[in-house]
Design an enzyme around this catalytic site. Structure first.
Site, PDB file in Angstrom:
ATOM      1  N   GLY A 175       0.875  -1.203  -0.160  1.00  0.00           N
ATOM      2  CA  GLY A 175       0.001   0.039  -0.058  1.00  0.00           C
ATOM      3  C   GLY A 175       0.853   1.232   0.157  1.00  0.00           C
ATOM      4  O   GLY A 175       0.534   2.307   0.512  1.00  0.00           O
ATOM      5  N   ALA A 176       2.007   1.323  -0.693  1.00  0.00           N
ATOM      6  CA  ALA A 176       2.702   2.287  -0.756  1.00  0.00           C
ATOM      7  C   ALA A 176       2.599   3.529  -1.723  1.00  0.00           C
ATOM      8  O   ALA A 176       3.156   4.511  -1.833  1.00  0.00           O
ATOM      9  CB  ALA A 176       4.279   1.861  -1.156  1.00  0.00           C
ATOM     10  N   ASN A 177       1.452   3.532  -2.452  1.00  0.00           N
ATOM     11  CA  ASN A 177       1.016   4.461  -3.076  1.00  0.00           C
ATOM     12  C   ASN A 177       0.507   5.685  -2.679  1.00  0.00           C
ATOM     13  O   ASN A 177       0.306   6.584  -3.039  1.00  0.00           O
ATOM     14  CB  ASN A 177       0.119   3.928  -4.325  1.00  0.00           C
ATOM     15  CG  ASN A 177      -1.137   3.672  -3.980  1.00  0.00           C
ATOM     16  OD1 ASN A 177      -1.193   2.558  -3.344  1.00  0.00           O
ATOM     17  ND2 ASN A 177      -2.098   4.310  -3.804  1.00  0.00           N
ATOM     18  N   GLY A 220       1.737   4.115   3.980  1.00  0.00           N
ATOM     19  CA  GLY A 220       2.520   3.528   3.283  1.00  0.00           C
ATOM     20  C   GLY A 220       3.398   4.250   2.330  1.00  0.00           C
ATOM     21  O   GLY A 220       4.530   3.928   2.302  1.00  0.00           O
ATOM     22  N   SER A 235      -4.484  -1.143  14.397  1.00  0.00           N
ATOM     23  CA  SER A 235      -5.248   0.224  14.582  1.00  0.00           C
ATOM     24  C   SER A 235      -5.705   0.094  16.198  1.00  0.00           C
ATOM     25  O   SER A 235      -5.768  -0.983  16.862  1.00  0.00           O
ATOM     26  CB  SER A 235      -6.531   0.380  13.832  1.00  0.00           C
ATOM     27  OG  SER A 235      -7.382   1.195  14.128  1.00  0.00           O
ATOM     28  N   TYR A 259     -13.892  -4.605  10.585  1.00  0.00           N
ATOM     29  CA  TYR A 259     -12.640  -3.937  10.708  1.00  0.00           C
ATOM     30  C   TYR A 259     -11.821  -4.181  12.013  1.00  0.00           C
ATOM     31  O   TYR A 259     -10.844  -4.631  11.980  1.00  0.00           O
ATOM     32  CB  TYR A 259     -12.941  -2.337  10.524  1.00  0.00           C
ATOM     33  CG  TYR A 259     -11.653  -1.630  10.593  1.00  0.00           C
ATOM     34  CD1 TYR A 259     -10.683  -1.670   9.536  1.00  0.00           C
ATOM     35  CD2 TYR A 259     -11.095  -0.777  11.544  1.00  0.00           C
ATOM     36  CE1 TYR A 259      -9.546  -0.978   9.735  1.00  0.00           C
ATOM     37  CE2 TYR A 259     -10.209   0.039  11.785  1.00  0.00           C
ATOM     38  CZ  TYR A 259      -9.177  -0.171  10.640  1.00  0.00           C
ATOM     39  OH  TYR A 259      -7.934   0.615  10.703  1.00  0.00           O
TER      40      TYR A 259
END
Length: 322
Positions: A33-35, A39, A162, A187
């Site tokens: 999720g580095a975009n 991340g 989280s 979640y």
């Protein structure tokens, strides 16, 4: 208090920032999720301090834009963009195969990508989407990359959880929320699963004698696309508007929210089995510190049962830990 003790107390009081990251030259890191969001900020700082960074992104178009932005911020760096869709185990397997070919040794794995409080959906493999992406996808990825992690002299796996793990329960009788689904309930289950996985992985690598540290982090209340996407799923306009207002006033920037993850991933004194989060406002803002998870996150029988079910569901058996 001696002079040396005074220095140590003063040093301990200094707020840790990305400026304290040590030289990471020669190390390879994968960030899922580095975009965007956390991340992206993690990838930027790891690259800034010399690591070879693999940006693992589902959307390559957005990934290309993030790669360009990273280059503008950091300048010359060794960064790669590879596709990884954690909602599809075939994509996880393909990514792991590419990584083993390109990088025999992996020093840092940041299990960051996630989704939050969405309407019920299913992954390509039929899993409830939040559990499938947030936990099962990362469980499969970590297992597939375990030989590369084991080849490093002192590897780290950092899984982002989280504070909402505290509302979670692992519903083994309805793990995929087929009988009853609530966006926040699902979640919370996925984020609790992240912590159970983190601590169980550490127990297992310790028994196997591997030099791998499994740690967890949470960002507090950070302004990211995750927050925005969750708000957009709400039907009532006033709830969306109220949430956006609260986020603007209360949330800390993504760069600040990324600090606990960066501390866990880069600092020598961050040990396996530890959990890092912000130090102020009930853990919602601030600088990295060691924090405690809810007691249920440390329960070995629940963790072992979840590990067994995750192995069955993903087909990843962590043979190196047997």
């Amino acid at each position: 208090m001696s002079y040396l003790e005074g220095i140590m107390v003063a040093m301990a009081s200094i707020s840790w920032t990305a400026d304290h990251i040590p030289d990471l030259s020669g190390r390879t890191a994968v960030v899922t999720g580095a975009n965007s969001g956390l991340g992206f900020r993690v990838a930027v700082e790891l690259a800034r301090y010399g690591a070879t960074v693999v940006m693992a992104c589902r959307d390559l178009r957005r990934g290309e834009a993030a790669l360009k932005q990273l280059g503008q911020e950091v300048g010359r760096s060794s960064v790669e963009l590879r596709q990884l869709d954690l909602s599809d185990l075939s994509s996880v397997r393909a990514f792991a195969t590419e990584m083993k070919t390109a990088h025999r040794v992996l020093d840092i794995l940041v299990n960051n990508a996630g989704i939050m409080a969405i309407p019920r959906q299913q992954t390509a493999d039929g899993f409830e989407m939040q559990l499938g992406v947030n936990h099962l996808g990362h469980f499969a990825l970590t297992g597939a990359l375990l030989p590369s992690l084991a080849a490093a002299p002192d590897a780290k796996v950092v899984t982002v959880s989280s504070q909402m793990h505290a509302i979670g329960t692992i519903a083994f009788e309805d793990l995929m929320s087929e009988r009853r689904y609530g966006p926040w309930r699902a979640y919370g289950q996925s984020k609790l699963a992240n912590l159970l996985f983190t601590f169980e992985l550490q127990r297992r690598v310790d028994r196997a004698g591997l030099r791998i540290s499994s740690l967890a982090s949470h960002p507090g209340y950070a302004a990211t696309n995750l927050q925005s996407a969750a708000l957009q799923t709400r039907k009532q306009a006033w709830i969306r508007q109220a949430g956006e207002t609260v986020t603007r006033i209360v949330a800390q920037p993504a760069a600040q929210g990324a600090l606990p993850t960066l501390y866990a991933a880069t600092m020598a004194d961050a040990r396996g089995g530890e959990f890092f989060g912000p130090d102020s406002f009930g853990g919602s803002r601030g600088y990295p510190t060691r924090v405690k998870a809810s007691a249920k996150a440390y329960d070995p029988p629940t963790a072992a049962q979840l590990w067994h079910r995750s192995t069955e569901l993903t087909g990843v058996d962590y043979a190196a830990l047997a």
